[in-house]
Design a protein around this motif. Structure first.
Motif, PDB file in Angstrom:
ATOM      1  N   PRO A 159      47.890  36.409  25.528  1.00  0.00           N
ATOM      2  CA  PRO A 159      48.095  35.211  26.356  1.00  0.00           C
ATOM      3  C   PRO A 159      47.049  34.140  26.070  1.00  0.00           C
ATOM      4  N   ALA A 160      47.394  32.900  26.386  1.00  0.00           N
ATOM      5  CA  ALA A 160      46.414  31.822  26.348  1.00  0.00           C
ATOM      6  C   ALA A 160      45.353  32.107  27.421  1.00  0.00           C
ATOM      7  N   PRO A 161      44.177  31.510  27.272  1.00  0.00           N
ATOM      8  CA  PRO A 161      43.117  31.783  28.251  1.00  0.00           C
ATOM      9  C   PRO A 161      43.534  31.406  29.683  1.00  0.00           C
ATOM     10  N   PHE A 162      43.043  32.187  30.617  1.00  0.00           N
ATOM     11  CA  PHE A 162      43.286  31.897  32.031  1.00  0.00           C
ATOM     12  C   PHE A 162      42.122  32.455  32.833  1.00  0.00           C
ATOM     13  N   ASP A 163      42.079  32.053  34.074  1.00  0.00           N
ATOM     14  CA  ASP A 163      41.065  32.545  34.990  1.00  0.00           C
ATOM     15  C   ASP A 163      41.660  33.717  35.774  1.00  0.00           C
ATOM     16  N   TYR A 164      40.918  34.793  35.900  1.00  0.00           N
ATOM     17  CA  TYR A 164      41.422  35.992  36.580  1.00  0.00           C
ATOM     18  C   TYR A 164      40.719  36.174  37.919  1.00  0.00           C
ATOM     19  N   ARG A 165      41.493  36.294  38.980  1.00  0.00           N
ATOM     20  CA  ARG A 165      40.927  36.576  40.300  1.00  0.00           C
ATOM     21  C   ARG A 165      41.654  37.777  40.882  1.00  0.00           C
ATOM     22  N   ARG A 166      40.924  38.654  41.502  1.00  0.00           N
ATOM     23  CA  ARG A 166      41.536  39.811  42.138  1.00  0.00           C
ATOM     24  C   ARG A 166      41.487  39.655  43.650  1.00  0.00           C
ATOM     25  N   PRO A 182      50.078  30.055  33.129  1.00  0.00           N
ATOM     26  CA  PRO A 182      49.300  29.783  34.345  1.00  0.00           C
ATOM     27  C   PRO A 182      47.814  29.649  34.026  1.00  0.00           C
ATOM     28  N   GLU A 183      47.150  28.844  34.815  1.00  0.00           N
ATOM     29  CA  GLU A 183      45.708  28.678  34.608  1.00  0.00           C
ATOM     30  C   GLU A 183      44.916  29.765  35.312  1.00  0.00           C
ATOM     31  N   THR A 184      45.505  30.279  36.393  1.00  0.00           N
ATOM     32  CA  THR A 184      44.824  31.326  37.150  1.00  0.00           C
ATOM     33  C   THR A 184      45.809  32.448  37.472  1.00  0.00           C
ATOM     34  N   LEU A 185      45.373  33.680  37.261  1.00  0.00           N
ATOM     35  CA  LEU A 185      46.165  34.824  37.715  1.00  0.00           C
ATOM     36  C   LEU A 185      45.474  35.439  38.924  1.00  0.00           C
TER      37      LEU A 185
END
Lengths: 291, 173
Positions: A4-11, A49-52
């Motif tokens: 995937p293209a870069p994204f920000d990951y938040r849990r 998406p920019e953030t997951l």
């Protein structure tokens, strides 16, 4: 290599936190549940998406349970759990029959009910199942919990009623005593998307169809269903001739598109045959002739 | 981002991009190349590993998603110093030709045998329906699984408990 293209990951560790993260990161944030639709689309740049927001920790959304006169299924429930659910097998064999032909066991270990519905692929199986059963979706936001009829849930291919800052948290299906149900699918190979699929439930009273629901996947049926065919069967004996009439209505009303899975006339033919089979088996089960 | 993942009972950790897939974390960061990177599209199952005791396709799982969780790979099957009965079954029944699908087959079938110690042929074939063998060696793979089921007591039951905490969880899904 597909990455995937870069994204920000938040849990997210709670439902409130998941909603807050969605609100904070806006429409370019996406929920990550099983990821078996979203991650492949991200690899192909069909989604970016920019953030997951990873909600896999929200195990409170992973359940199948009886709740009053409805069966409630948490949105994070894995396909494998639905397939193995004794409660669903007792009330609605349509679920196990559909789940058994969704992808493969490894994908079913990860993929979720809510993710499948929110992906809103026109060929997705559970969309047809919930449309047939006239289920409801519970959509949560920081402001409210609102209920959406599954037959109004899909707004088009890959579009649903779930808005920004909202999370699908639960699916609900009414318990229908004595109802029979069944699912039929034709796929090119094991685990593939449907060429066409049909599901149905039938409830009999004094040998007459008291209620019926029909679901259709992959054939361009409006909201995955065909109310005209249901109306034609309701109040009738579920004879082969009546079922054939209803199936013919489905054949004529659906709007399949030609693609690598087949031409339009073939899919219409499948819709008719599969609706016939699903209604026939559902009627037998409602009559108690088949387990 | 920083991830910490228990792999085969050992703590691993690294600073990774959120988009790093678990299969690449295992192969390129931890250096465990037994897990094969195949189709990249969650079809072939060569990348199958256990995540908290459940077999999943690691090409469709982010390393970030495994943060704080336990992963078990094919390298752990002979952790007791002795081949898993399933591995012996693949040897006895010629369950591999090129071997590319084998790690995924082994991890999927080990999970099956743990939940169903004596599966029939249909059950085995259904279980590996997400694992593709391009040599089309399915007949022998099924025989290998049956061999392992028949010889479980000889090796499996006597094996020490695998060190991976999550690996012992029953597949409840």
């Amino acid at each position: 290599m597909q990455v995937p293209a870069p994204f920000d990951y938040r849990r997210a560790h709670s439902l409130d936190e998941a909603v807050a993260l969605l609100e904070r990161h806006g429409p370019d944030a996406r929920l990550l549940a099983g990821g078996h639709s979203l991650l492949p689309m991200m690899k192909l740049r069909l989604a970016r998406p920019e953030t997951l927001v990873d909600i896999n920790d929200l195990t409170e959304l992973d359940y199948v349970r009886l709740d009053g006169d409805e069966i409630a299924i948490g949105a994070l429930t894995r396909h494998a759990t639905v397939l193995a659910s004794a409660l669903l097998a007792e009330h609605y064999p349509i679920f196990a029959e559909a789940e058994a032909v969704i992808a493969d066991p490894l994908v079913r270990n990860r993929g979720t009910v809510g993710g499948s519905l929110c992906q809103a692929d026109p060929a997705e199986d559970l969309s047809g199942v919930f449309a047939a059963l006239r289920g409801r979706a519970v959509v949560h936001s920081s402001a409210e919990n609102r209920s959406v009829a599954l037959r109004e849930f899909h707004r088009g291919p890959y579009e649903t009623a779930v808005g920004d800052g909202e999370i699908l948290v639960e699916l609900r299906v009414p318990v229908r005593p004595g109802a029979g149900s069944a699912y039929e699918k034709v796929e090119r190979r094991a685990g593939d998307w449907a060429v066409a699929a049909a599901g149905a439930f039938v409830q009999l009273r004094d040998g007459v169809v008291a209620d019926v629901g029909i679901g259709l996947s992959a054939v361009g049926a409006d909201h995955f269903t065909c109310p005209e065919a249901e109306d034609a069967l309701r109040g009738q004996e579920p004879t082969a001739a009546r079922i054939a009439e209803a199936a013919a209505i489905c054949r004529d009303r659906c709007e399949p598109t030609a693609d690598q899975r087949g031409p339009v006339d073939f899919k219409r033919h499948l819709a008719e045959v599969l609706v016939t089979r699903a209604l026939t088996r559902a009627s037998r089960r409602a009559g108690g002739a088949e387990a | 981002m920083q991830v910490r993942i228990t792999v085969n009972g050992a703590e691993t950790g690294a600073e990774v991009e959120p988009r790093l897939l678990l299969v690449h974390y295992l192969r390129n960061v931890v250096g465990l190349t037994g897990t094969h990177w195949g189709c990249d599209t969650s079809n072939c199952g060569a990348c199958t590993v256990w995540l908290d005791g459940v077999p999943v396709k690691s090409c469709t799982t982010l390393a970030a998603q495994a943060d704080g969780h336990a992963v078990r790979t094919v390298e752990d099957l002979d952790a007791g110093g002795e081949l898993d009965p399933l591995q012996r079954g693949f040897m006895e029944e010629h369950g591999l030709q090129c071997g590319f699908c084998t790690p995924g087959m082994l991890m999927t079938l080990r999970a099956l045998l743990d939940s169903d110690p004596d599966p029939d042929e249909t059950t085995i074939r259904e279980a590996i329906s997400g694992n593709l063998c391009r040599c089309t060696g399915y007949e022998n793979i099924v025989r290998a699984a049956r061999w392992a089921a028949a010889h479980a007591a000889a090796g499996g039951a006597e094996q020490p408990t695998p060190p991976t905490g999550g690996a012992e969880q029953e597949v409840t899904a």
